[in-house]
Enzyme design. Sequence first.
Site, mmCIF file in Angstrom:
data_model
loop_
_atom_site.group_PDB
_atom_site.id
_atom_site.type_symbol
_atom_site.label_atom_id
_atom_site.label_comp_id
_atom_site.label_asym_id
_atom_site.label_seq_id
_atom_site.Cartn_x
_atom_site.Cartn_y
_atom_site.Cartn_z
ATOM 1 N N GLY A 1 34.375 84.676 29.072
ATOM 2 C CA GLY A 1 35.943 84.903 28.940
ATOM 3 C C GLY A 1 36.696 84.182 30.106
ATOM 4 C CB VAL B 1 30.168 87.238 24.370
ATOM 5 C CG1 VAL B 1 30.457 86.443 25.741
ATOM 6 C CG2 VAL B 1 31.582 88.011 24.116
ATOM 7 C CG ASN C 1 37.225 88.699 32.198
ATOM 8 O OD1 ASN C 1 37.873 89.529 32.577
ATOM 9 N ND2 ASN C 1 37.444 87.652 31.501
ATOM 10 C CB SER D 1 38.984 79.364 29.238
ATOM 11 O OG SER D 1 39.745 80.334 28.210
ATOM 12 N NE ARG D 2 43.028 81.779 26.774
ATOM 13 C CZ ARG D 2 43.627 82.399 25.590
ATOM 14 N NH1 ARG D 2 44.813 82.223 25.350
ATOM 15 N NH2 ARG D 2 42.997 83.381 24.962
ATOM 16 C CE LYS E 1 37.527 96.110 28.626
ATOM 17 N NZ LYS E 1 36.790 94.934 28.999
ATOM 18 C CE1 TYR F 1 40.821 96.327 26.908
ATOM 19 C CE2 TYR F 1 42.159 98.087 27.562
ATOM 20 C CZ TYR F 1 41.341 96.899 27.949
ATOM 21 O OH TYR F 1 41.234 96.393 29.176
#
Length: 250
Positions: A9, A59, A85, A11-12, A160, A156
């Site tokens: 992850g 992923v 990530n 790209s940004r 985590k 979320y």
Amino acid sequence: MTRTVLVTGSSRGLGAEIARQFGAQGDQVIVNYFQHSDAANSVVQTIGADHALALQADVRDRAQVDAMVAACKQRFGTIDVLVNNALVGFKFDPTVQKQFAELTWDDYQGQLTGTLQGAFNVTQSVLPLMQAQHAGRVINIGTNLFQNPVVAYHEYTTAKAALLGFSRNLAVELGADGITVNMVSGGLLETTDASAVTTPEVFAMIAANTPMGKVTTPKDVAGMVTFLGSAQAGGITGQNITVDGGLTMN
């Protein structure tokens, strides 16, 4: 010594900053992306095409992950550092976050799949390369929200928190292979795509309650990630290191 680093992850946002910081150290970097190929190739160009490679993989899909890892091996020979990530389908928007009574198990499952299954897939695919060289670093990206849920982002935060248990069990098992496993937990980051919809009032509240008086940036968190990927961090494993300006203290 030049290392090969895979950042999922990347790209940004935070992932891109992590990739760039490893690249600035002279490491070879695989910039994994799911949808944003142009952004991933921009990160590669920043690092330098001789030392970086953009590879698409969801992923959550083990076949795609295995193909990505095989391409990494073909290009760079091995993977020394893995940074899990990737964040799938979540925005830090307190104005639309569901209350617990409104949530469904599918809401939880979506985050568990993206966070935990994603890390499971990539780590298990990379592991034989690290075990063969009896060395490696696995760094999982967490959050300080399971210590201090400023906003109750239920699904979320729960995913985590599960990632921390995953990390510590791996640390126990893989230490004998010379592989360290740690988590880096940032505060709400100012600003990434995921936090772009966060209201100014929330950022202001966090800054006002933080000893350093500011909101955490991707650069802050990426600095700790690159340190944990270094030779100097060889004695650190099984830890959750929080980078949030002192908002939470362990």
